[in-house]
Write a protein that holds these residues in place. Structure first.
Motif, mmCIF file in Angstrom:
data_model
loop_
_atom_site.group_PDB
_atom_site.id
_atom_site.type_symbol
_atom_site.label_atom_id
_atom_site.label_comp_id
_atom_site.label_asym_id
_atom_site.label_seq_id
_atom_site.Cartn_x
_atom_site.Cartn_y
_atom_site.Cartn_z
ATOM 1 N N LYS A 1 0.825 -1.205 0.000
ATOM 2 C CA LYS A 1 0.000 0.000 0.000
ATOM 3 C C LYS A 1 0.862 1.259 0.000
ATOM 4 O O LYS A 1 0.543 2.245 -0.649
ATOM 5 C CB LYS A 1 -0.932 -0.006 1.212
ATOM 6 C CG LYS A 1 -1.852 1.187 1.288
ATOM 7 C CD LYS A 1 -2.732 1.101 2.501
ATOM 8 C CE LYS A 1 -3.623 2.322 2.613
ATOM 9 N NZ LYS A 1 -4.459 2.264 3.817
ATOM 10 N N HIS B 1 -2.442 3.298 -4.212
ATOM 11 C CA HIS B 1 -3.423 4.094 -3.473
ATOM 12 C C HIS B 1 -4.064 3.297 -2.341
ATOM 13 O O HIS B 1 -4.287 3.829 -1.266
ATOM 14 C CB HIS B 1 -4.524 4.604 -4.407
ATOM 15 C CG HIS B 1 -4.040 5.561 -5.438
ATOM 16 N ND1 HIS B 1 -3.497 6.779 -5.132
ATOM 17 C CD2 HIS B 1 -4.009 5.476 -6.786
ATOM 18 C CE1 HIS B 1 -3.164 7.408 -6.248
ATOM 19 N NE2 HIS B 1 -3.454 6.631 -7.266
ATOM 20 N N ALA B 2 -4.379 2.037 -2.604
ATOM 21 C CA ALA B 2 -5.081 1.224 -1.608
ATOM 22 C C ALA B 2 -4.780 -0.253 -1.836
ATOM 23 O O ALA B 2 -4.365 -0.657 -2.920
ATOM 24 C CB ALA B 2 -6.580 1.461 -1.701
ATOM 25 N N LYS C 1 -6.474 -4.207 -0.803
ATOM 26 C CA LYS C 1 -7.553 -5.009 -0.228
ATOM 27 C C LYS C 1 -7.090 -6.457 -0.177
ATOM 28 O O LYS C 1 -6.746 -7.045 -1.199
ATOM 29 C CB LYS C 1 -8.812 -4.890 -1.091
ATOM 30 C CG LYS C 1 -9.962 -5.731 -0.573
ATOM 31 C CD LYS C 1 -11.151 -5.647 -1.493
ATOM 32 C CE LYS C 1 -12.238 -6.577 -1.007
ATOM 33 N NZ LYS C 1 -13.344 -6.675 -1.958
#
Length: 130
Positions: free
Chosen positions: A32, A77-78, A80
């Protein structure tokens, strides 16, 4: 009297498995951040890297350079977490979706216990199929 120490014993037995499983989460957090140097600390001396269509076995230093180049081209950016397997004490596996400025990527990595450390032995990065 002995039952009072049972929770402590259980904690001592479970703690090594929890610490190893934390490597999966730590690597996900480093993805991340886009921190190739910190991820490289987990690399084994040789790493099986598959990045898009290119697959080969690289030295730790070469794999770090390849990952750093990937992060320079794709700003994260992210993250999961999709899947994780930490039931085997010698091998752990994680799969995550990495969202970047240029799209989403599926990242899969395998960790192997060497000594008392978990080393990243396999890293696969491919475009996320939607």
């Amino acid at each position: 009297m002995k039952l009072k120490r049972l929770p402590l014993l259980a904690l001592l037995l479970i703690l090594p498995a929890v610490l190893k499983a934390d490597a999966i989460e730590k690597i996900a957090e480093l993805f991340k951040q886009g921190n190739a140097q910190e991820i490289a600390r987990f690399f084994a001396p040789s790493v099986d890297v598959s990045l898009m269509d290119n697959a080969a076995i690289y030295s730790k230093a070469q794999a770090a350079i390849i990952l750093d180049k990937f992060f320079k081209e794709n700003k994260p950016h992210a993250v999961k977490m999709l899947h994780r397997i930490s039931s085997n004490p010698n091998y752990n596996f994680g799969v995550l979706v990495l969202s970047t400025d240029k799209g989403k990527f599926r990242v899969a990595y395998t960790l192997k216990e060497v000594g008392k450390n978990m080393e990243l032995i396999e890293l696969r990065i491919e475009s996320e199929k939607t």
